[in-house]
Write a protein that holds these residues in place. Structure first.
Motif, PDB file in Angstrom:
ATOM      1  N   ASP A 250       7.363 -10.859 -29.535  1.00 31.08           N
ATOM      2  CA  ASP A 250       8.313 -10.221 -30.230  1.00 31.08           C
ATOM      3  C   ASP A 250       9.587 -10.888 -29.888  1.00 31.08           C
ATOM      4  O   ASP A 250      10.571 -11.418 -30.757  1.00 31.08           O
ATOM      5  CB  ASP A 250       8.255  -9.166 -30.624  1.00 31.08           C
ATOM      6  CG  ASP A 250       7.113  -8.405 -31.233  1.00 31.08           C
ATOM      7  OD1 ASP A 250       6.583  -9.179 -32.142  1.00 31.08           O
ATOM      8  OD2 ASP A 250       6.862  -7.316 -31.108  1.00 31.08           O
ATOM      9  N   LEU A 251      10.096 -10.978 -28.436  1.00 25.74           N
ATOM     10  CA  LEU A 251      11.081 -11.363 -28.074  1.00 25.74           C
ATOM     11  C   LEU A 251      11.295 -13.000 -28.182  1.00 25.74           C
ATOM     12  O   LEU A 251      12.545 -13.472 -28.679  1.00 25.74           O
ATOM     13  CB  LEU A 251      11.184 -11.434 -26.552  1.00 25.74           C
ATOM     14  CG  LEU A 251      11.332  -9.968 -26.083  1.00 25.74           C
ATOM     15  CD1 LEU A 251      11.419  -9.998 -24.339  1.00 25.74           C
ATOM     16  CD2 LEU A 251      12.573  -9.329 -26.514  1.00 25.74           C
TER      17      LEU A 251
ATOM     18  N   LEU B 146      10.985 -17.319 -20.527  1.00 20.74           N
ATOM     19  CA  LEU B 146      11.075 -18.289 -19.537  1.00 20.74           C
ATOM     20  C   LEU B 146       9.550 -17.983 -18.745  1.00 20.74           C
ATOM     21  O   LEU B 146       9.040 -18.854 -18.543  1.00 20.74           O
ATOM     22  CB  LEU B 146      12.147 -18.428 -18.635  1.00 20.74           C
ATOM     23  CG  LEU B 146      13.420 -18.474 -19.357  1.00 20.74           C
ATOM     24  CD1 LEU B 146      14.524 -18.216 -18.445  1.00 20.74           C
ATOM     25  CD2 LEU B 146      13.287 -19.917 -20.002  1.00 20.74           C
ATOM     26  N   SER B 147       9.190 -16.802 -18.500  1.00 18.62           N
ATOM     27  CA  SER B 147       7.991 -16.285 -18.016  1.00 18.62           C
ATOM     28  C   SER B 147       7.451 -15.025 -18.309  1.00 18.62           C
ATOM     29  O   SER B 147       8.391 -14.098 -18.723  1.00 18.62           O
ATOM     30  CB  SER B 147       8.243 -16.508 -16.483  1.00 18.62           C
ATOM     31  OG  SER B 147       8.985 -15.589 -15.976  1.00 18.62           O
TER      32      SER B 147
ATOM     33  N   VAL C  95       8.849  -9.709 -17.982  1.00 16.08           N
ATOM     34  CA  VAL C  95       9.332 -10.751 -18.491  1.00 16.08           C
ATOM     35  C   VAL C  95      10.865 -11.253 -18.260  1.00 16.08           C
ATOM     36  O   VAL C  95      11.798 -10.631 -17.694  1.00 16.08           O
ATOM     37  CB  VAL C  95       9.389 -10.221 -20.192  1.00 16.08           C
ATOM     38  CG1 VAL C  95      10.575  -9.379 -20.423  1.00 16.08           C
ATOM     39  CG2 VAL C  95       9.676 -11.605 -20.887  1.00 16.08           C
ATOM     40  N   VAL C  96      11.016 -12.600 -18.244  1.00 13.12           N
ATOM     41  CA  VAL C  96      12.308 -13.368 -17.979  1.00 13.12           C
ATOM     42  C   VAL C  96      12.576 -14.093 -19.139  1.00 13.12           C
ATOM     43  O   VAL C  96      11.651 -14.987 -19.648  1.00 13.12           O
ATOM     44  CB  VAL C  96      12.188 -14.195 -16.684  1.00 13.12           C
ATOM     45  CG1 VAL C  96      13.649 -14.819 -16.835  1.00 13.12           C
ATOM     46  CG2 VAL C  96      12.031 -13.411 -15.732  1.00 13.12           C
TER      47      VAL C  96
END
Length: 64
Positions: free
Chosen positions: A1-2, A46-47, A57-58
């Protein structure tokens, strides 16, 4: 979702799951989603790792 700008997906988290998962970042992400709702940005995850049953999460948002 991000990564998809799906703010409702972030806001529509089941409270029982949030408590069970110890999802301490959910309220912070909900606040950020509200702030960024009217901002033109491109999200990028990003990861993402889930090494011990907890997800990390990044992510970055490029504001345009």
């Amino acid at each position: 979702d991000l990564g998809k700008r799906n703010n409702m997906g972030i806001l529509d988290v089941d409270e029982a799951w949030e408590t069970e998962a110890k999802a301490c970042g959910v309220k912070s992400l909900a606040l950020l989603a509200g702030i960024m709702d009217e901002v033109n940005y491109v999200p990028s995850v990003l990861s993402y790792e889930k090494p011990f049953g907890v997800g990390y999460v990044v992510a970055a948002n490029k504001i345009s």
